[in-house]
Design a protein around this motif. Structure first.
Motif, PDB file in Angstrom:
ATOM      1  N   GLN A   1       4.343  13.595   1.919  1.00 36.18           N
ATOM      2  CA  GLN A   1       3.978  13.491   0.200  1.00 36.18           C
ATOM      3  C   GLN A   1       4.955  14.540  -0.832  1.00 36.18           C
ATOM      4  O   GLN A   1       5.952  14.701  -0.811  1.00 36.18           O
ATOM      5  CB  GLN A   1       2.869  15.422   0.287  1.00 36.18           C
TER       6      GLN A   1
ATOM      7  N   GLY B   1       3.600   3.511   6.395  1.00 40.39           N
ATOM      8  CA  GLY B   1       3.607   4.380   7.342  1.00 40.39           C
ATOM      9  C   GLY B   1       2.873   6.323   6.886  1.00 40.39           C
ATOM     10  O   GLY B   1       3.757   6.879   7.577  1.00 40.39           O
TER      11      GLY B   1
ATOM     12  N   LEU C   1       0.960   9.526   6.632  1.00 38.04           N
ATOM     13  CA  LEU C   1      -0.204  10.477   7.714  1.00 38.04           C
ATOM     14  C   LEU C   1      -1.545  10.706   7.087  1.00 38.04           C
ATOM     15  O   LEU C   1      -2.211  11.497   6.890  1.00 38.04           O
ATOM     16  CB  LEU C   1       0.493  11.047   8.499  1.00 38.04           C
ATOM     17  N   ASP C   2      -1.177  10.540   5.789  1.00 39.41           N
ATOM     18  CA  ASP C   2      -2.104  11.190   4.429  1.00 39.41           C
ATOM     19  C   ASP C   2      -2.535  10.413   3.698  1.00 39.41           C
ATOM     20  O   ASP C   2      -3.068  11.156   3.121  1.00 39.41           O
ATOM     21  CB  ASP C   2      -0.833  12.778   3.465  1.00 39.41           C
ATOM     22  N   GLY C   3      -3.142   8.820   4.588  1.00 29.48           N
ATOM     23  CA  GLY C   3      -3.810   8.950   3.780  1.00 29.48           C
ATOM     24  C   GLY C   3      -5.643   9.652   3.695  1.00 29.48           C
ATOM     25  O   GLY C   3      -6.050  10.060   4.576  1.00 29.48           O
ATOM     26  N   ALA C   4      -6.197   8.269   3.458  1.00 28.37           N
ATOM     27  CA  ALA C   4      -7.415   8.586   3.768  1.00 28.37           C
ATOM     28  C   ALA C   4      -8.073   8.338   5.027  1.00 28.37           C
ATOM     29  O   ALA C   4      -8.979   8.955   6.357  1.00 28.37           O
ATOM     30  CB  ALA C   4      -8.821   8.050   2.386  1.00 28.37           C
ATOM     31  N   PHE C   5      -7.342   7.286   5.343  1.00 25.36           N
ATOM     32  CA  PHE C   5      -7.407   7.463   6.961  1.00 25.36           C
ATOM     33  C   PHE C   5      -6.237   7.153   8.065  1.00 25.36           C
ATOM     34  O   PHE C   5      -4.901   7.098   7.097  1.00 25.36           O
ATOM     35  CB  PHE C   5      -7.091   5.514   7.386  1.00 25.36           C
ATOM     36  N   CYS C   6      -5.837   7.549   8.708  1.00 27.40           N
ATOM     37  CA  CYS C   6      -4.550   7.238   9.781  1.00 27.40           C
ATOM     38  C   CYS C   6      -5.285   7.479  11.086  1.00 27.40           C
ATOM     39  O   CYS C   6      -5.633   7.740  11.953  1.00 27.40           O
ATOM     40  CB  CYS C   6      -3.749   8.454   9.544  1.00 27.40           C
TER      41      CYS C   6
ATOM     42  N   ASP D   1       1.041  -1.342   0.433  1.00 29.29           N
ATOM     43  CA  ASP D   1       0.012  -0.178   0.074  1.00 29.29           C
ATOM     44  C   ASP D   1       1.048   0.726   0.169  1.00 29.29           C
ATOM     45  O   ASP D   1       1.616   1.289   0.274  1.00 29.29           O
ATOM     46  CB  ASP D   1      -0.833  -0.388   1.432  1.00 29.29           C
ATOM     47  N   PHE D   2       0.593   2.342  -0.759  1.00 25.54           N
ATOM     48  CA  PHE D   2       1.118   3.510  -0.794  1.00 25.54           C
ATOM     49  C   PHE D   2       1.069   3.715   1.037  1.00 25.54           C
ATOM     50  O   PHE D   2       2.103   5.142   1.194  1.00 25.54           O
ATOM     51  CB  PHE D   2       0.947   4.334  -2.063  1.00 25.54           C
ATOM     52  N   TYR D   3       0.501   4.353   1.498  1.00 23.01           N
ATOM     53  CA  TYR D   3      -0.081   5.439   2.948  1.00 23.01           C
ATOM     54  C   TYR D   3       0.405   4.163   3.902  1.00 23.01           C
ATOM     55  O   TYR D   3       1.079   4.766   3.679  1.00 23.01           O
ATOM     56  CB  TYR D   3      -1.933   5.705   2.015  1.00 23.01           C
ATOM     57  N   GLU D   4      -0.650   3.629   4.289  1.00 23.70           N
ATOM     58  CA  GLU D   4      -1.079   2.981   5.743  1.00 23.70           C
ATOM     59  C   GLU D   4       0.226   2.210   5.706  1.00 23.70           C
ATOM     60  O   GLU D   4       0.895   2.334   6.460  1.00 23.70           O
ATOM     61  CB  GLU D   4      -2.445   2.128   5.775  1.00 23.70           C
ATOM     62  N   GLY D   5       0.541   1.231   4.757  1.00 19.64           N
ATOM     63  CA  GLY D   5       1.677   0.146   3.964  1.00 19.64           C
ATOM     64  C   GLY D   5       2.539   0.657   4.524  1.00 19.64           C
ATOM     65  O   GLY D   5       3.514   0.225   4.643  1.00 19.64           O
TER      66      GLY D   5
END
Lengths: 438, 438
Positions: free
Chosen positions: B378, B316, B318-323, B310-314
């Motif tokens: 980002q 680490g 902080l700027d995904g749809a979820f955190c 995953d690009f976001y949560e996977g």
């Protein structure tokens, strides 16, 4: 209250008898008892449920990430969009109305508009009121503001399929473009995904596999938030391999399981696995199933969908670059899947279900099958037939969107894309004539 | 002997003291002691190693799947190619020569060619012989048949980057196209991947994430087999997030680990996890590192690469749809990765390393970093700068391929793509002149 991580909501169902911490956003019209910050307590009958709020009071998407609203700009990198570089509300929010500089400007505009009104306009207005009242009566007094239209996010694997869908849905919902314009790929400079916008419908390609659709979902959910889209509904329009059903069958996913039978999305996060339930909106699936016509020349079924991380060995195929099991090992496996209610295998259902559910977004996964895996591994049906099959889930989704827009009074004519047709017969003649002289 | 499954080769290293069952295809010139069917026994010094044979005697790829050669046709579905619909040997095998119908036809052609030879041709021929002999002397007597050229398979995320690379490598290796032709996407009708062929180089997009590159690798490895390509070398030319290194740094992967620190590719296969070691060719990585110039305006490093799903949560972020973690949780995690030698995070290294290794194909993963994750999440560097950075791993790979082709006597001029330039100064003038009148 819900633990800080928020991700183990499913597991904690077993831990507490009085409070259900599982954030079930859908399928429930139960009364909200209490609201605190970004959580609410809902009476689910037997239990009080603590839910994460995923909507603001006007129906726009609330993010489960406190960092985004504190950022100067949020770059949706893989979509080639930014929250400050682009006016996302203007582009995607479908907000109606014009902003005026002064009261005088408003008065001038009102006088101008009133003076221009003809008898026919007043007639049309009364007709609209009548139709609104009738719809209000049919819905037992519930009045719907026609401007408050949901955003439909439709996604599928390839840019080509989603471009085709964009033009198809444009015709179906009678969306008109200004003369001399056509649809263009909003995300063309991302070189990652393609995105088309047709009124309230977005048509977006997600690539292949869990990570690819995962990145897209993060960014599209953030886009819904930035653009203040109301009550979005997500559809995945996919292709898949069927199990014990004929090629060309449409499968609406009831639930999603991975290659080991788990019904959750497992993401390594900061070095530990976090599990999120892969749940789809049951009501939406039922509504879609009800739109399948008895005269459709194919079957539409509801069933479990397996989401694999590989096309070859991960789906028990014998025709990959490697194969270290036998034909009979494979058959035992596929028959076991069949006995567990698995109707089809694709590669995106788990994150599609889990991330939309986690965001409180209603979603449905609708795939056509390209072959029956009990009969073989290779997709050898001719391309033209596959193309016809690919249109089947698109048709089902189009029926849903059309029906929705009709109840909202948003479809006013039977639609020919961006060309205004006066006489279909003469229109066709002119087209043929000009093609002869090409 | 190796167990039937063949996949647990790594695990069984611990089980047997005398025989190493780990199929180490590279980095070894050790003598083959015994050959039986598709296995061979090699003396690795301390142990006898049982290896799966991944080559035929002529250097062409041997598949570790007995089913493929028994199939009527193998459809490479996601490449829009088929083993019987397309002449893959003709298209990709770079087999030289013409087939004649009879001995008379051969004689006639030989006479025709001999009569056409001028004094200059004989001179050129002697020059070629001289250059061949010198190269043979430099290599301590090893004679290299110049027709036996490896296939270079270069892959990267987006179709755009790989199209750019195709035109770039064409110029670099001086590959000429017939007048009036240009490169075209061989897999355009797959709508999944893009593929360009420039002499011995294939430039292919793999999309984002493990499943997407996994599908491609299965089909490209099969393509190598069907097309009888000799000793292929695979490069992944990617982008990544760096850890503790400046944006724009080039990272050559020494090894690949997943989000939990495992250095193997774990695929659910028939309901059970199968593990394959994610090993890259160390010699190839060292050779690439040696081609980094001291005057390059950026660093080129060798290190561990983390492959996330995953690009976001996977990763680490902080700027995904979820955190659901904090900034300090994230920093602790990234610093831990740094202490373990992780230089960059991308999304394809594990299957790229594992599947090429399993097929006995030499491979290297070379990525530029777009940011330092210790400083932010980002990617906000301007597109033009990112484009310049993207060219850096391409340059390194081009240096490798050029050097290889030079030692093979395959680069004969300094190359201007498909246009034959007589005078660069006048060429430029004519270009400018004609652009003025556009």
């Amino acid at each position: 209250m819900q633990n800080h991580n928020g991700a183990n909501t499913h597991a904690s169902l077993n831990g507490d008898d009085d409070v259900c911490r599982y954030s079930d956003h859908f399928d429930s019209d139960n009364e909200v008892k209490e609201e605190t910050g970004n959580e609410a307590v809902r009476d689910c009958g037997k239990k009080l449920c603590i839910i994460k709020k995923t909507r603001y009071s006007d129906g726009t998407v609330r993010l489960r990430n406190p960092n985004i609203e504190l950022m100067d700009q949020d770059i949706l990198y893989h979509l080639a969009l930014g929250s400050e570089s682009h006016d996302l509300v203007e582009m995607f929010g479908d907000v109606k109305g014009t902003r005026f500089e002064s009261v005088e400007a408003v008065k001038a505009k009102v006088t101008e508009v009133l003076n221009q009104l003809a008898e026919a306009d007043f007639h049309h207005c009364f007709q609209q009121w009548k139709s609104h009242m009738e719809r209000c009566r049919d819905r037992q007094g519930e009045y719907i503001e026609s401007e408050n239209v949901a955003t439909f996010v439709c996604m599928g694997g390839t840019p080509k399929r989603m471009e085709t869908f964009a033009f198809y849905i444009m015709k179906e919902i009678g969306h008109k473009l200004p003369t001399g314009t056509t649809l263009t790929d909003i995300s063309q400079y991302s070189y990652r995904y393609s995105m088309y916008k047709v009124g309230p419908v977005l048509s977006i390609s997600h690539g292949m596999g869990v990570p690819s659709i995962g990145i897209l979902l993060h960014e599209i959910i953030k886009l819904m938030y930035h653009a203040r889209c109301k009550d979005p509904i997500f559809f995945r329009i996919g292709t898949s391999g069927g199990i014990g059903i004929e090629g060309g069958t449409v499968v609406i996913s009831e639930k999603a399981v991975d290659g080991l039978g788990n019904d959750c999305y497992q993401v390594p996060m900061l070095g530990k696995i976090v599990k999120r339930p892969a749940l789809l909106d049951k009501r939406l699936s039922r509504e879609l199933k009800a739109l399948a016509h008895p005269e459709d020349p194919y079957e539409t079924v509801i069933g479990t969908t397996m989401c694999a991380d590989d096309f070859y060995e991960g789906q028990g195929r014998l025709d990959g670059a490697f194969c270290e099991y036998t034909e009979s090992d494979k058959m035992v496996y596929l028959q076991d899947l069949q006995s567990k209610g698995v109707k089809n295998i694709e590669m995106e259902a788990i994150p599609f279900a889990a991330l939309t559910h986690h965001a409180g977004i209603r979603a449905a996964d609708i795939c056509v099958t390209f072959l029956d895996r009990l009969k073989g591994d290779q997709v050898s049906t001719p391309k033209e037939v596959l193309n016809e099959w690919q249109r089947r889930p698109q048709e089902l989704v189009a029926r849903y969107i059309k029906k929705y827009l009709q109840t909202k009074g948003r479809i006013s004519f039977d639609g020919h894309g961006s060309v205004a047709v006066k006489s279909p017969r003469r229109f066709k003649l002119v087209q043929q004539e000009s093609q002869t002289f090409e």
